[in-house]
Structures are given as C-alpha cells and as structure tokens.
Design an enzyme around this catalytic site. Structure first.
Site, short mmCIF file in Angstrom:
data_model
loop_
_atom_site.label_atom_id
_atom_site.label_comp_id
_atom_site.label_asym_id
_atom_site.label_seq_id
_atom_site.Cartn_x
_atom_site.Cartn_y
_atom_site.Cartn_z
N ASP A 14 0.85 -1.20 0.00
CA ASP A 14 0.00 0.00 0.00
C ASP A 14 0.88 1.24 0.00
OD1 ASP A 14 -1.76 2.04 0.50
OD2 ASP A 14 -2.19 1.44 2.57
N ASP B 246 -4.09 3.82 2.86
CA ASP B 246 -5.50 3.55 3.15
C ASP B 246 -5.75 2.08 3.53
OD1 ASP B 246 -5.12 2.33 0.73
OD2 ASP B 246 -6.85 3.26 -0.27
N ASP C 173 -1.83 -0.99 -3.76
CA ASP C 173 -2.10 -0.14 -4.93
C ASP C 173 -0.88 -0.07 -5.84
OD1 ASP C 173 -0.34 1.56 -3.55
OD2 ASP C 173 -2.01 2.56 -2.52
N ASP D 94 -9.89 -14.46 -17.08
CA ASP D 94 -10.69 -14.95 -15.97
C ASP D 94 -11.83 -15.83 -16.49
OD1 ASP D 94 -11.18 -14.59 -13.02
OD2 ASP D 94 -13.12 -13.88 -13.76
N GLU E 235 -7.45 -19.00 -17.47
CA GLU E 235 -7.95 -19.66 -16.27
C GLU E 235 -9.10 -20.54 -16.72
OE1 GLU E 235 -10.12 -19.07 -11.97
OE2 GLU E 235 -10.80 -17.99 -13.74
C1 GLC Z 1 -11.86 -16.37 -11.11
C2 GLC Z 1 -11.03 -15.55 -10.16
C3 GLC Z 1 -11.76 -15.46 -8.87
C4 GLC Z 1 -13.08 -14.77 -9.10
C5 GLC Z 1 -13.88 -15.49 -10.19
C6 GLC Z 1 -15.02 -14.65 -10.68
O1 GLC Z 1 -12.01 -17.67 -10.69
O2 GLC Z 1 -9.76 -16.10 -10.04
O3 GLC Z 1 -11.03 -14.79 -7.89
O4 GLC Z 1 -13.83 -14.77 -7.93
O5 GLC Z 1 -13.08 -15.76 -11.30
O6 GLC Z 1 -14.55 -13.59 -11.45
#
Ligand code: GLC
Length: 510
Positions: free
Chosen positions: A21, A25, A29, A194, A255
């Site tokens: 940080d 805060d 960041d 994602d 992912e």
């Molecule tokens: C992926 C991310 C996770 C998030 C999910 C929804 O699995 O790694 O952290 O909650 O997608 O976006």
C-alpha cells in the site's frame, strides 16, 4: 511456435490489494507495487500478473469490473498504470493484466442500461435475462439467478453483483476486442483470462439436474451447459488474431477449470491462447504416484499441441500450499524445487516466497469473500490466502501500509517478513532466489522434456538435459541420492550428504 519468452517464464501473481500500500488507506495499490519492483526483479521472476485493477465496487475483490478502460481510484490512475508498465519493463519484468470477460459488475453502464431499458429490449440481450430461472447454482453458493424489480431474472455464475454477459451477442465480442486493443496499445505484455471456460452457455439453458443442495453435479460430463463449451474456442482464436498484430510476444493465459489435460490443451492450440494454468497439478495431493501421473499427462497433452506445460502451486482462490499439503514448510519448499525443475513455465503467488501459510483464523466479522455470505456461512471463502503481505517490522501492519490493512495480519508473521528473511540465507525467500537464479542460468531448466529415473515408489526422480537431476522424497523415510557430481540446490538447509530426508528435494548436477 517455439522460442517465445512465455514458454519457460516464471510469472509472479500480484494480488494487488494485498501486495503493498503506497497511499496509507490499508489497500495495496500501484504506488505500492512500483516501490517493490526492485524486490521483484531481485527475486528473479520474468513477469508479473496483476489481478484486476479496474474501477470496481469490489463485491468480488475487483473481479466485478465497472469500467474496463480505467483504473480504480483506490489503486491509482491510468497514468500510474502507464508509469508502472514503463518501470517494470526497465527492470526487465513483463506485465500481464487480468481481463474479466465472463461477467461485468452490476454497476457497469451496460448492466445499468439493461435494467433501465426493461424486458425485451436490445440492451437486455447483452446479458442473460429470462422470465424463469433454471436450476444453475452460483460458484459462491446459492442460486445463479437474481430477480430484478420488473420480474425478470438474470444469470450470475458468481456473485449477484457479477451478471454474466451474453457472448453470443456481437456487441459483446466487439467490445472486448476493443478493450484488449486499449491495453495492448498501452504496452501490456498479455492477459490472464478470468473464467475462460465459462463464456458460452447452452442457449436452451437446460437444468443441470442438481440435487436439492445444488452441490452435486454429474461428474465428468462433456456437454456441460455452462462450462468448457466448444464455442469458447472461436472467441479465443479471434483474440489471438488480434494480439498477433502486436507481435508474437503478447500472450494470453487461460484460467480454465476443465476435466482433463486433453480438454485444457484445446485452449492452447497454436491459433488460440499461449498457456493455461495447470490446475490438475495444483489440486494434486502430496503423493508421488499421483503427481507423476499428472506431470506425465500434462506434458503429453500439451506437447501434442506444441504448447509448453506450466505449473502452479497457489493463487488467490485456493488454500496456500504450505497448509494444503499438510506438511508445513518443508513440503512447500520441496514442492518449489519440483515445480521449477519441470519442463515449461511456472506461476508463483505472492507470499509463497516467504513460506506463508493460509491464515485460517480470521475472525468472521472481517471476512470479505462473497462466498461467506452466499454459502449461508458454511464456507469461509478465500480471504485466508489474501491477507496483506508482511514486508518488515515486528508487528502489523508489517510495512504493508501506514494505515490498517484491509484484512488483519497474524502477529507471528514477524518472523516471516521480507526484512527478516533477507538476513537469513536458510530462509524460504533465499531458497526462491537461489532456485530462480539457477533455473535461469542452467540450460537444462525450462522448456524441453524430462526422463524419469528408477526410484522407490514414494520418490520422484527425473533428469533434465544437459546434466541435471531432480529428486523429491515424498515418503516417510530418508532415501539414498543417486550418483552425482554436486548438489546444485537443496530444499532444506545444509548439505544433504548421501541421503535425502522425507519431505525434501534436491537439484543435482549429474
Ligand atoms: C476467477 C477468479 C476469482 C473470481 C472469479 C469470478 O475464478 O480467479 O477470484 O472470484 O473468477 O470472477
């Protein structure tokens, strides 16, 4: 193609709000991250993956994006992002950003417009609105549908604040191509995608036939109505096509939680994405035979499409592996040497270089993961691996912030701060640095093949050419080391002598 930087890169995941940080805060960041670039370069990683930095109500830690072309004010500004990219590049670090295409935030202008425009409007077509819900469940618990005041329901495979986009709509496809261009033009080296396996839904939205808890799905079904549908691949081919205009060193990592290495390999065919996280490896328990089988099946499936294997032990969604393997630090240190000796690339998660364990005793009132509420307080969720990093000092906030960290840090982290470990050559931080340096210097590591050596059943032993042997002892008794010229690195301090202790690993020059 061969030879790309990403084929054997070690990529460090920065979970931005918990890294450092710079503004006081209590939330990590860009200013904080910038200040730590020398640390990351010194660690010896090749690239960073930064979790979502976009404006977000933070219903799911930033994975609920309200604007894909800006930076959340809590993290900084677009100018800060530009400065970070430049400075990281000057340190020799590439930067991959997170792109979240499966869903937006419910505060995204598109979702606001869809709500305002009402049933039957073109705006509602950007999302998945229906008059009746089906039986799908949210990954975080509870139904995957929420009702809006006019009576329609919308789909959200995650939190209710994360409405799923309709990827059959050309506007959605065009918008994301433009968002990719926006960041490629600003110099990012790639994207972590994602929920890459979730974008396409069976348009008939058939019931899954879940039990009354909604927890049991038919195992290994290949025609799942919302996961890993064949239609996702056409999207990723168009993304690869776009990135190609920027040169072959801009990369995508998927992912994708899928059933098998063969299904995963479909995401990294030559005209699709570059790499994908190997969750079979991450999910595999500390068991020699099972690990060997995951390693073999991963390498076989990925090399069949000429993609490099990658390996990962932890991330911001799973229990840290110090805790998950059940063996404490020794197993985690041995696992690192195993992972970094395997062919291909690897992903590290911030804090694993400090040997951090899962924080399992966060008080209920501080829990922030939506899983906690949505599961009716039956699943605590993922906050225990997201606690802000300890940098220095004898007490919280351990140099993470000058304010109060957004999740409390355990007092015993005093011994695991970066500053404490700097001075201790036996520390896990030094093990990571040594391993990454040797891996970079020695031609045997990274892309290529491996050959297994004869070993007792609870031992993994393999050669990488030229001349490196990795031995990992997963059993309860010491084992004799194979003949070697010298020990390049051992997971436990001190010279192993001729024997390898339980829960330890070595790299030998042979
Ligand atoms: C992926 C991310 C996770 C998030 C999910 C929804 O699995 O790694 O952290 O909650 O997608 O976006």
């Amino acid at each position: 193609m061969t030879g790309g930087w990403w084929r054997d890169a070690v990529i460090y995941q920065v979970y931005l709000r918990s890294f450092a940080d710079g503004t006081g805060d209590g939330v990590g960041d860009l200013a904080g991250l910038r200040g730590k670039l020398p640390y990351l370069a010194g660690l010896g990683v090749d690239a960073l993956w930064i979790t979502p930095w976009y404006p977000s109500p933070m219903a799911d830690g930033g994975y609920d994006v309200a604007d894909y072309r800006d930076i959340d004010p809590r993290f900084g500004t677009l100018a800060d992002a530009g400065a970070l990219l430049d400075e990281a590049h000057r340190h020799g670090l590439r930067v991959i950003v997170d792109i979240v295409p499966n869903h937006t935030s419910d505060r995204h202008p598109w979702f606001r417009a869809a709500l305002a425009a009402g049933p039957g409007s073109p705006e509602r077509e950007w999302y998945v609105f229906r008059d009746e819900p089906n039986d799908w469940r949210s990954v975080f618990g509870g139904p995957a549908w929420s009702r809006v005041p006019d009576g329609q329901w919308y789909l959200h495979l995650f939190d209710a604040a994360q409405p799923d986009l309709n990827w059959d709509h050309p506007d959605v496809r065009a918008e994301f191509l433009d968002v990719l261009r926006f960041w490629l033009d600003r110099g990012v080296d790639g994207f972590r995608i994602d929920v890459a396996h979730g974008l396409i839904k069976d348009p008939a939205l058939p019931d899954l036939g879940l039990d009354h808890e909604g927890l049991v799905e038919p195992p290994d079904r290949s025609d799942h109505p919302h996961w890993d549908r064949p239609g996702v691949h056409e999207i990723f081919r168009s993304w690869r096509e776009l990135a190609r205009h920027y040169g072959e060193d801009r990369v995508f990592v998927a992912e994708a939680w899928v059933d098998s290495p063969q299904r995963l390999a479909r995401y990294v065919r030559p005209d699709e994405l570059h790499t994908a996280f190997n969750f079979d490896f991450l999910r595999c328990p500390w068991d020699a035979a099972r690990l060997r089988s995951v390693i073999d099946s991963s390498v076989a499936a990925l090399s069949a499409v000429d993609a490099p294997a990658t390996w990962v032990l932890s991330n911001h969604d799973v229990t840290r592996h110090v805790t998950r393997y059940g063996g404490g630090l020794p197993r985690a240190r041995a696992a690192l040497l195993l992972m970094l000796a395997l062919p291909g690339g690897a992903y590290l998660y911030q804090g694993e270089e400090l040997g951090l364990a899962e924080v399992e005793d966060l008080p209920e009132e501080v829990l922030q993961d939506p899983t906690w509420e949505r599961s009716g307080h039956t699943r605590r969720g993922r906050d225990g691996c997201r606690v802000p990093l300890p940098w220095s000092g004898a007490a919280p906030p351990f140099g993470f912030s000058t304010g109060t960290p957004w999740l409390p840090q355990p007092a015993h982290w005093a011994e695991q701060t970066v500053a404490a470990q700097e001075n201790d050559p036996d520390s896990t931080l030094w093990l990571y640095r040594d391993a990454l340096r040797i891996r970079k210097e020695h031609p045997a590591f990274g892309d290529g093949g491996l050959s297994w050596m004869d070993s007792p059943p609870e031992v993994l032993a393999f050669r990488r050419e030229p001349g490196v042997v990795c031995v990992v002892n997963l059993g309860p008794v010491p084992v004799a080391l194979p003949p070697h010229r010298k020990v390049l690195l051992a997971s436990e301090p001190g010279d192993p002598g001729g024997e390898l202790a339980p829960d330890s690993a070595v790299w030998l020059s042979a």
